[in-house]
Design a protein around this motif. Structure first.
Motif, PDB file in Angstrom:
ATOM      1  N   CYS A 130      -3.962   0.310   5.265  1.00 32.77           N
ATOM      2  CA  CYS A 130      -3.804   1.828   4.497  1.00 32.77           C
ATOM      3  C   CYS A 130      -5.330   2.266   3.878  1.00 32.77           C
ATOM      4  O   CYS A 130      -5.396   2.880   2.728  1.00 32.77           O
ATOM      5  CB  CYS A 130      -2.965   1.879   3.276  1.00 32.77           C
ATOM      6  N   ARG A 183       3.534  -2.700  15.394  1.00 31.46           N
ATOM      7  CA  ARG A 183       2.580  -3.246  14.434  1.00 31.46           C
ATOM      8  C   ARG A 183       1.264  -3.737  15.135  1.00 31.46           C
ATOM      9  O   ARG A 183       1.286  -4.715  15.597  1.00 31.46           O
ATOM     10  CB  ARG A 183       3.255  -4.428  13.716  1.00 31.46           C
ATOM     11  N   PRO A 184       0.237  -2.966  14.603  1.00 33.64           N
ATOM     12  CA  PRO A 184      -1.088  -3.340  15.404  1.00 33.64           C
ATOM     13  C   PRO A 184      -1.334  -4.774  14.649  1.00 33.64           C
ATOM     14  O   PRO A 184      -1.218  -4.824  13.450  1.00 33.64           O
ATOM     15  CB  PRO A 184      -2.100  -2.367  14.903  1.00 33.64           C
ATOM     16  N   ARG A 203       7.586   6.371  12.855  1.00 35.45           N
ATOM     17  CA  ARG A 203       6.268   5.562  13.392  1.00 35.45           C
ATOM     18  C   ARG A 203       6.060   4.709  12.050  1.00 35.45           C
ATOM     19  O   ARG A 203       5.927   5.311  10.887  1.00 35.45           O
ATOM     20  CB  ARG A 203       5.158   6.199  13.641  1.00 35.45           C
ATOM     21  N   ASN A 204       6.139   3.361  12.131  1.00 37.56           N
ATOM     22  CA  ASN A 204       6.199   2.517  10.994  1.00 37.56           C
ATOM     23  C   ASN A 204       5.395   1.073  11.551  1.00 37.56           C
ATOM     24  O   ASN A 204       5.723   0.753  12.576  1.00 37.56           O
ATOM     25  CB  ASN A 204       7.640   2.333  10.356  1.00 37.56           C
ATOM     26  N   SER A 209      -3.322   2.541   9.528  1.00 40.38           N
ATOM     27  CA  SER A 209      -4.523   2.019   9.106  1.00 40.38           C
ATOM     28  C   SER A 209      -4.717   0.697   8.566  1.00 40.38           C
ATOM     29  O   SER A 209      -3.753   0.281   7.928  1.00 40.38           O
ATOM     30  CB  SER A 209      -5.104   3.069   7.980  1.00 40.38           C
ATOM     31  N   ALA A 210      -5.491  -0.159   8.905  1.00 38.58           N
ATOM     32  CA  ALA A 210      -5.424  -1.572   8.471  1.00 38.58           C
ATOM     33  C   ALA A 210      -5.682  -1.435   6.902  1.00 38.58           C
ATOM     34  O   ALA A 210      -6.321  -0.826   6.240  1.00 38.58           O
ATOM     35  CB  ALA A 210      -6.856  -2.185   9.085  1.00 38.58           C
ATOM     36  N   TRP A 224       0.860  -1.265   0.147  1.00 36.85           N
ATOM     37  CA  TRP A 224      -0.097   0.047   0.221  1.00 36.85           C
ATOM     38  C   TRP A 224       1.022   1.447  -0.112  1.00 36.85           C
ATOM     39  O   TRP A 224       1.522   1.555   1.006  1.00 36.85           O
ATOM     40  CB  TRP A 224      -0.769  -0.044   1.038  1.00 36.85           C
ATOM     41  N   PHE A 254      -6.345  -4.085  21.784  1.00 34.93           N
ATOM     42  CA  PHE A 254      -5.358  -3.945  20.566  1.00 34.93           C
ATOM     43  C   PHE A 254      -4.295  -4.920  21.074  1.00 34.93           C
ATOM     44  O   PHE A 254      -4.104  -5.111  22.442  1.00 34.93           O
ATOM     45  CB  PHE A 254      -4.811  -2.372  20.860  1.00 34.93           C
ATOM     46  N   ILE A 299       2.207 -13.305  10.315  1.00 33.70           N
ATOM     47  CA  ILE A 299       2.545 -11.925   9.530  1.00 33.70           C
ATOM     48  C   ILE A 299       3.820 -11.241  10.394  1.00 33.70           C
ATOM     49  O   ILE A 299       4.582 -10.811   9.707  1.00 33.70           O
ATOM     50  CB  ILE A 299       1.279 -11.042   9.806  1.00 33.70           C
ATOM     51  N   GLU A 318      -9.291   2.951  14.715  1.00 35.78           N
ATOM     52  CA  GLU A 318      -8.487   3.942  13.857  1.00 35.78           C
ATOM     53  C   GLU A 318      -9.010   5.195  14.321  1.00 35.78           C
ATOM     54  O   GLU A 318      -7.969   6.133  14.413  1.00 35.78           O
ATOM     55  CB  GLU A 318      -8.545   3.638  12.317  1.00 35.78           C
ATOM     56  N   ARG A 329      -0.122   7.558   6.477  1.00 43.81           N
ATOM     57  CA  ARG A 329      -0.170   8.886   7.207  1.00 43.81           C
ATOM     58  C   ARG A 329       0.755   8.703   8.595  1.00 43.81           C
ATOM     59  O   ARG A 329       0.956   7.599   8.936  1.00 43.81           O
ATOM     60  CB  ARG A 329      -1.874   8.861   7.429  1.00 43.81           C
ATOM     61  N   ASN A 385      -4.713  -7.475  14.881  1.00 38.69           N
ATOM     62  CA  ASN A 385      -5.895  -7.826  15.206  1.00 38.69           C
ATOM     63  C   ASN A 385      -6.167  -9.485  15.519  1.00 38.69           C
ATOM     64  O   ASN A 385      -7.035  -9.838  16.146  1.00 38.69           O
ATOM     65  CB  ASN A 385      -7.000  -7.317  14.531  1.00 38.69           C
ATOM     66  N   GLY A 386      -5.324 -10.091  14.904  1.00 38.03           N
ATOM     67  CA  GLY A 386      -5.689 -11.625  14.645  1.00 38.03           C
ATOM     68  C   GLY A 386      -5.264 -12.406  15.810  1.00 38.03           C
ATOM     69  O   GLY A 386      -4.831 -13.579  15.595  1.00 38.03           O
TER      70      GLY A 386
HETATM   71  C1  LIG Z   1      -6.762  -0.697  13.963  1.00 35.78           C
HETATM   72  C2  LIG Z   1      -5.615  -1.663  12.999  1.00 35.78           C
HETATM   73  C3  LIG Z   1      -5.719  -2.871  12.917  1.00 35.78           C
HETATM   74  C4  LIG Z   1      -4.495  -3.784  12.004  1.00 35.78           C
HETATM   75  N1  LIG Z   1      -4.468  -5.017  12.058  1.00 35.78           N
HETATM   76  C5  LIG Z   1      -3.505  -5.698  11.398  1.00 35.78           C
HETATM   77  C6  LIG Z   1      -3.406  -6.906  11.472  1.00 35.78           C
HETATM   78  O1  LIG Z   1      -4.376  -7.806  12.001  1.00 35.78           O
HETATM   79  N2  LIG Z   1      -2.542  -7.883  10.777  1.00 35.78           N
HETATM   80  C7  LIG Z   1      -1.450  -6.812  10.094  1.00 35.78           C
HETATM   81  O2  LIG Z   1      -0.793  -7.454   9.668  1.00 35.78           O
HETATM   82  N3  LIG Z   1      -1.677  -5.632  10.181  1.00 35.78           N
HETATM   83  C8  LIG Z   1      -2.532  -4.916  10.902  1.00 35.78           C
HETATM   84  N4  LIG Z   1      -2.541  -3.382  10.742  1.00 35.78           N
HETATM   85  C9  LIG Z   1      -1.367  -2.642  10.173  1.00 35.78           C
HETATM   86  C10 LIG Z   1      -1.659  -1.873   9.082  1.00 35.78           C
HETATM   87  O3  LIG Z   1      -1.916  -2.863   7.986  1.00 35.78           O
HETATM   88  C11 LIG Z   1      -0.398  -0.999   8.827  1.00 35.78           C
HETATM   89  O4  LIG Z   1      -0.392  -0.336   9.959  1.00 35.78           O
HETATM   90  C12 LIG Z   1      -0.586  -0.419   7.463  1.00 35.78           C
HETATM   91  O5  LIG Z   1      -0.175  -1.185   6.534  1.00 35.78           O
HETATM   92  C13 LIG Z   1       0.157   0.914   7.560  1.00 35.78           C
HETATM   93  O6  LIG Z   1       1.337   0.970   7.756  1.00 35.78           O
HETATM   94  P1  LIG Z   1       2.278   2.091   8.283  1.00 35.78           P
HETATM   95  O7  LIG Z   1       1.543   2.127   9.816  1.00 35.78           O
HETATM   96  O8  LIG Z   1       3.641   1.552   8.280  1.00 35.78           O
HETATM   97  O9  LIG Z   1       1.936   3.328   7.942  1.00 35.78           O
HETATM   98  C14 LIG Z   1      -3.541  -2.737  11.536  1.00 35.78           C
HETATM   99  C15 LIG Z   1      -3.610  -1.287  11.655  1.00 35.78           C
HETATM  100  C16 LIG Z   1      -4.443  -0.999  12.241  1.00 35.78           C
HETATM  101  C17 LIG Z   1      -4.369   0.629  12.491  1.00 35.78           C
END
Ligand SMILES: Cc1cc2nc3c(=O)[nH]c(=O)nc-3n(C[C@H](O)[C@H](O)[C@H](O)COP(=O)(O)O)c2cc1C
Length: 490
Positions: free
Chosen positions: A116, A446-447, A312-313, A113-114, A105, A471, A392, A197, A109, A449-450
């Motif tokens: 993106c 890395r958030p 932040r990444n 965001s899940a 993606w 979370f 993941i 989010e 930002r 949820n699984g």
């Molecule tokens: C609420 C939320 C839930 C997410 N859940 C998952 C997840 O279950 N598995 C995963 O691999 N990434 C998850 N992500 C990570 C996003 O896919 C990741 O933050 C996105 O690719 C943006 O990348 P960046 O944070 O580096 O900008 C989640 C992000 C958010 C905000």
């Protein structure tokens, strides 16, 4: 409809946290299909007002983002254009474009965001400031501009709808969830992601406002239909999730300044002859207890919030952290994620945060409860189990894992069906702070949820089944990848 009855809320808590596999089996959409909405909301017929295209490269130490500021004295002081630009860009702006064979993606930002999808939209109410009329605006991240969508002050309606006195407000930020931006793919599960989010975005705006010396708070209870109409969003498709009044902060008093405005008086009263040297310790400790300055002490020098936000990444599509310990000071700073914040929820945060230390120099592996980092459990033999989710992330390299736990029964008792949203907003604030504090330490967060709720409850030593982890965030060192990550620097 509305927050009467709890049946729908109860079902959603259950389905998204305890049986998400069944929920997702009811259908998911396809990325790249025609029903995928654009990532950036645009209003082709409306002329955007550009914000200053040069932003401050420093906002102050990341620790200053948690200072509490007292709202000003009720006189309206509009935000100057530079401050407004910094608040919006660092609060919820486009921060990075990833290119390369593994970049799933491209647009990122300051808030994750899940996948993106960025369902959160940021609107703002602004008072008249001479150059710009009072009204409601949408923040256009792509062009770093604001788009006027409704003219007029409307402060009294907004204040009444949000149960807030907006006299003297410099701005009011309104966060919405544009549900289909996530629901086209995640369908029934999307409301969880959208509310998480929105909470993270609120948390980030609070941090940036804190560093800018603004008094910001989060309101979670307001008349949704009124705020939705104010923003001109399509009813029930895009929903206001949080309202953040922003006030200029009142400079804290110093004795020296106040004393110049207060003449001395010496009314005669009946007294005795005294020799205070006979009680010198009493007078000494009293003199040393006098406050001359109510300004908060300057935060210790630390990584700047701008740098922390740039770093932040989430760790890339597949996050395989390098197994290298993190410093104890960086681990301890993560505890700021659970600092209180201002708003309409009373004593906050409502959720309880935990950090599970795995590879931290000088810190025993184990489960620590925030904010005090009290040890509450041991790291299981063999490390994190498969209950933390699909592979993941390589869990063996994770330095620390963060959790926020909310009490589902208490949230429902207090807020009805809206308790689900409020629990996620509250947890999201802590979650975003954690991600940015990890950035300050040069670590990805890395958030994820699984996870299986029962596994996490066991790991954290949670015995009440109503205490649900909202979370899970894995913190670790990133590996080199084949991606080119271009920061967006205005
Ligand atoms: C609420 C939320 C839930 C997410 N859940 C998952 C997840 O279950 N598995 C995963 O691999 N990434 C998850 N992500 C990570 C996003 O896919 C990741 O933050 C996105 O690719 C943006 O990348 P960046 O944070 O580096 O900008 C989640 C992000 C958010 C905000």
């Amino acid at each position: 409809m509305g927050d009467v009855g709890t049946e729908v809320g109860d079902r959603y808590w259950h389905n998204t946290l305890l049986d998400s596999a069944s929920l997702l089996r009811r259908g998911i959409g396809v990325e790249g299909s025609p029903d995928e909405p654009p990532k950036f909301k645009s209003y082709p017929g409306l002329r955007a007002l550009p914000l200053p295209q040069r932003l401050p490269s420093r906002l102050g130490p990341v620790t200053a983002a948690f200072g509490e500021h007292v709202p000003g004295d009720g006189r309206t002081a509009p935000l100057d254009a530079d401050t407004l630009g910094a608040l919006l860009h660092y609060g919820y702006g486009l921060s990075r474009v990833d290119v390369g064979p593994l970049s799933g993606w491209p647009y990122h930002r300051t808030v994750p965001s899940a996948r993106c999808f960025y369902p959160t939209e940021l609107y703002l109410w602004l008072p008249e400031d001479g150059a710009r009329p009072a009204g409601v605006y949408h923040y256009d991240q792509l062009h770093h501009a604001i788009v006027p969508i409704r003219r007029g002050d409307h402060r009294s309606i907004l204040g009444a709808a949000a149960g807030a006195d907006l006299d003297g407000a410099a701005a009011v930020l309104l966060l919405t969830s544009h549900l289909w931006k996530t629901a086209f793919r995640y369908r029934h599960y999307a409301y969880r992601l959208c509310t998480q989010e929105a909470g993270m975005t609120a948390g980030n705006l609070l941090m940036v406002a804190g560093c800018l010396g603004l008094a910001a708070s989060v309101r979670t209870r307001f008349l949704d239909e009124v705020t939705d109409r104010l923003l001109g969003v399509v009813p029930a498709e895009e929903r206001t999730m949080a309202v953040l009044p922003i006030f200029p902060s009142r400079p804290a008093a110093t004795a020296e300044e106040l004393l110049t405005r207060l003449p001395e008086i010496s009314p005669a009263f009946r007294d005795v002859q005294k020799d205070v040297t006979l009680a010198s310790d009493t007078y000494e400790i009293d003199a040393h207890s006098v406050l001359t300055d109510l300004r908060p002490p300057a935060p210790p020098d630390d990584v700047d919030l701008v740098e922390a936000l740039r770093l932040r990444n989430s760790g890339g599509t597949l996050f395989k952290p390098v197994r290298r310990p993190m410093a104890a000071a960086d681990f301890r700073r993560l505890a700021l994620a659970a600092a209180p914040y201002s708003g309409d929820l009373g004593t906050v945060p409502l959720g309880t945060s935990h950090l599970v230390a795995q590879h931290v120099t000088g810190v025993d592996p184990g489960v620590y409860r925030l904010p005090g980092l009290d040890v509450v459990g041991e790291m299981p033999q063999g490390g994190f189990d498969e209950g933390t989710g699909p592979p993941i992330v390589d869990m063996t390299g994770v330095n620390a894992m963060f959790y926020v736990v909310a009490n589902r029964d208490r949230m429902t008792e207090r807020f009805g069906a809206r308790g689900y949203r409020i629990a996620n907003l509250d947890a999201g604030i802590a979650a975003q702070r954690l991600c940015v504090l990890a950035g300050a330490a040069g670590l990805a967060a890395r958030p994820l949820n699984g996870y299986r709720v029962a596994s996490v409850q066991r790991l954290l030593g949670v015995v009440d089944p109503a205490e649900l982890p909202m979370f899970q965030i894995a913190v670790g060192h990133r590996t080199v990848n084949a991606q080119y990550e271009m920061p967006i620097v205005f």
